[in-house]
Write an enzyme that holds these catalytic residues in place. Sequence first.
Site, PDB file in Angstrom:
ATOM      1  N   GLU A   1      23.776  -2.790 -16.305  1.00 48.00           N
ATOM      2  CA  GLU A   1      22.302  -2.375 -15.880  1.00 48.00           C
ATOM      3  C   GLU A   1      22.293  -0.756 -15.530  1.00 48.00           C
ATOM      4  OE1 GLU A   1      21.043  -5.081 -15.010  1.00 48.00           O
ATOM      5  OE2 GLU A   1      18.833  -4.930 -14.733  1.00 48.00           O
TER       6      GLU A   1
ATOM      7  N   HIS B   1      36.618  -0.041 -15.648  1.00 44.95           N
ATOM      8  CA  HIS B   1      36.824   0.170 -14.760  1.00 44.95           C
ATOM      9  C   HIS B   1      37.675   0.131 -13.450  1.00 44.95           C
ATOM     10  CE1 HIS B   1      32.338  -1.656 -15.151  1.00 44.95           C
ATOM     11  NE2 HIS B   1      32.447  -0.530 -15.980  1.00 44.95           N
TER      12      HIS B   1
ATOM     13  N   GLU C   1      19.790   6.161  -9.315  1.00 43.89           N
ATOM     14  CA  GLU C   1      18.763   4.975  -8.834  1.00 43.89           C
ATOM     15  C   GLU C   1      18.564   4.836  -7.935  1.00 43.89           C
ATOM     16  OE1 GLU C   1      22.339   4.955  -9.307  1.00 43.89           O
ATOM     17  OE2 GLU C   1      22.074   3.217 -10.953  1.00 43.89           O
TER      18      GLU C   1
ATOM     19  N   ASP D   1      24.604   3.986 -11.664  1.00 47.00           N
ATOM     20  CA  ASP D   1      25.667   3.662 -11.694  1.00 47.00           C
ATOM     21  C   ASP D   1      26.820   3.173 -13.308  1.00 47.00           C
ATOM     22  OD1 ASP D   1      25.666   2.909  -9.284  1.00 47.00           O
ATOM     23  OD2 ASP D   1      24.278   1.016  -9.153  1.00 47.00           O
TER      24      ASP D   1
ATOM     25  N   ASP E   1      27.818   0.127 -15.000  1.00 42.61           N
ATOM     26  CA  ASP E   1      27.877  -0.904 -15.678  1.00 42.61           C
ATOM     27  C   ASP E   1      26.693  -0.904 -16.911  1.00 42.61           C
ATOM     28  OD1 ASP E   1      25.822  -1.383 -13.890  1.00 42.61           O
ATOM     29  OD2 ASP E   1      26.899  -2.442 -12.915  1.00 42.61           O
TER      30      ASP E   1
ATOM     31  N   ARG F   1      30.410  -3.784  -8.536  1.00 44.44           N
ATOM     32  CA  ARG F   1      30.405  -4.365  -9.367  1.00 44.44           C
ATOM     33  C   ARG F   1      31.464  -3.243 -10.028  1.00 44.44           C
ATOM     34  NH1 ARG F   1      24.919  -2.481  -8.586  1.00 44.44           N
ATOM     35  NH2 ARG F   1      23.547  -4.014  -7.519  1.00 44.44           N
TER      36      ARG F   1
ATOM     37  N   TYR G   1      32.852   1.590  -6.965  1.00 47.43           N
ATOM     38  CA  TYR G   1      32.067   0.700  -7.539  1.00 47.43           C
ATOM     39  C   TYR G   1      32.132  -0.371  -7.172  1.00 47.43           C
ATOM     40  CZ  TYR G   1      27.847  -0.842  -9.734  1.00 47.43           C
ATOM     41  OH  TYR G   1      26.261  -1.597 -10.008  1.00 47.43           O
TER      42      TYR G   1
END
Length: 664
Positions: A86, A347, A9, A82, A84, A303, A301
């Site tokens: 999103e 995660h 992205e 990413d 997650d 988040r 990462y």
Amino acid sequence: MSKNLVVVESPTKAKTISKILGQDYTVVSSMGHIIDLPQKELGVDVENKFKPEYVVIPSRKKLMTQLKKDAKGKDRIYVATDPDREGEAIGWQIKEKIFKGKDVLRVSFHEITPHAVGEAFKSARQFDANMIEAQIGRRVLDRIVGYFLSPLLWKKLARGLSAGRVQSVALRLIVERERQIQAFCPSEYWEISAELSKPKISGETDFCAKLEKIDGKKAEIKTREAAQEIVDELKDKEFKVLEIRQTEKKRYAPAPFITSTMQQEAFNKLRFNASKTMLVAQQLYEGVDIGGDNPLSLITYMRTDSPNIAPEAISEVREHIGRIFGKDFLPASPNVFKAKKSAQQAHEAIRPSYISRSPESMKDFLTHDQLRLYELIYNRFLASQMKPAEFLATAVDIAAEKYLFTANGSHLLFEGFLAAYNKSEEEGKNGEEEEKDKNKNIIPPLTQGETLALNKLVPSQHFTKPPARFSDSSLVKALEEEGIGRPSTYAPIIYTLILRDYVRRIKGYLNPTELGFKVNDMLVEYFPKIIDVKFTALMEDELDEIEEGRLKRVEVLKEFYAPFKERLDFAQANIKKEVVFTDQICEKCGKPFIVKWGKRGKFLSCSGFPACKNSRSITSGVKCPIENCGGELVERRSKRGFFYGCSNFPKCTFTSRTLPESKE
Ligand SMILES: [Zn+2]
Ligand SMILES: [Zn+2]
């Protein structure tokens, strides 16, 4: 020509990954989302299972054509957005909108290292339907709330206002805190401390004891006179050691960062607001140039709500601690930290990707802000795998007849993790100062029954303090504790409230504006449940459950929509424009002015409107700093948030985020 296409992205991330994958892979960027709900319509078919009606974002059309071209002749297409919700959703949009019918695989990794990326490509998979469902669920929920609440705010207060689901709950917390502060009545109290020493060696070895009890009851001294009376009475009393209590205390290493704790510590230690922390962390994650056109990702990462650490990273950091600090600092087995129940087990915590890349060795390649945040993340990770610090806490009870004093001291026995990282005291808590003083109070060796020399009695005046305003740090903490918001939403929540001028950040603390109060009060009056903390936490949990496959999106939306619609209909029928009269009189028609909020901010309008169109701006009383202008600075609002402009606009175009005098 390369055989594989990889879509991510962001351009920086594309560059970093490209270096790792080598020439068999072409890595390109989608620049974020390519589709979204339409700008001016609801874009949700409420009657038809809340089906979202996505449209291509106009500025992405060209890019889509380019991506289609890039895919020509490729054996494989991978989406490496990413790791997650999103990222999964962006990836899925890319597959559906651009590469429909093609074999597109999803790869996800929590750090951009050759090892992690290699492993991810080995286990490339299909898209996670539940994760995408959860993301759509959140988007639709937020859209419904925003789309229907905003017109009500327009009707009641002013055009152009908007309200979001989770932001409104955060605003409520901020407004309620402000009301507690306004309602707070400080009350006076006094403390008396005695500076004592072993006889004949006063000065250097003075230590401090505080009056705790009088006649076995808690000492409560309300006035200067009462304090003075006690001081006079104590002057020639004998101070005797009654009891000495010593305990060894351990302070355990903090967990490595997750998003919320990183934002809190970055505020407490570096004064970064939540958005800035996320921006800088993203730069460190996506890759920084370390010379020779060689971007390198430095952290995992950013988040995440999981404190998990990959086993390889644990052995690396343990080896490093043993070498740098010595074996004494290394616990027998790795420290393990418990995740919250909602945390994603797959995660990882936020940690440096390469423990060998010390902040010191990176300082030529990083900006000042990047270096400071990297240092924080790096040292926190080191500390998280070190032994606890050990203290000897001493409490001495000292009696002067009916008066009981206590001296507290603390002595560091073993530094432990503090050698790498000193956790800052949480801000915003009153009465923490004493805690800090404890460490400075050095109590000499004493024996029970020993008589001490009284060198000084110090009465001091205090007032009870109201609760502290929220900062970025304490608000994120509160949101996390209440179960509202997720790693990806803490920073945007605060950012949005400030952008809408419902809240202003003054000297690091979040102050609700008059507009913020009004918006909140209207929402509380008409939509108490929608902006209820517990209800919002429940909705967040249910979105998590969609992701885990335990709930269906449509069920969650239905459950939300029915009561919302009921309140909405009631509000639409009953809401009335609020009129705020002022004591200023219109010079043209003699009617009083009323306060109105327009697109550009608050102003005074004649209550005779529309017959009389007279209006006035509300000035801050501060003169415009432009020479010979003579205007005054007035509050304005724009799409980019709140600012001060000159009353002589458009003749004078001076603007400022803060009043020139204020030292924010
Ligand atoms: Zn008038
Ligand atoms: Zn001016």
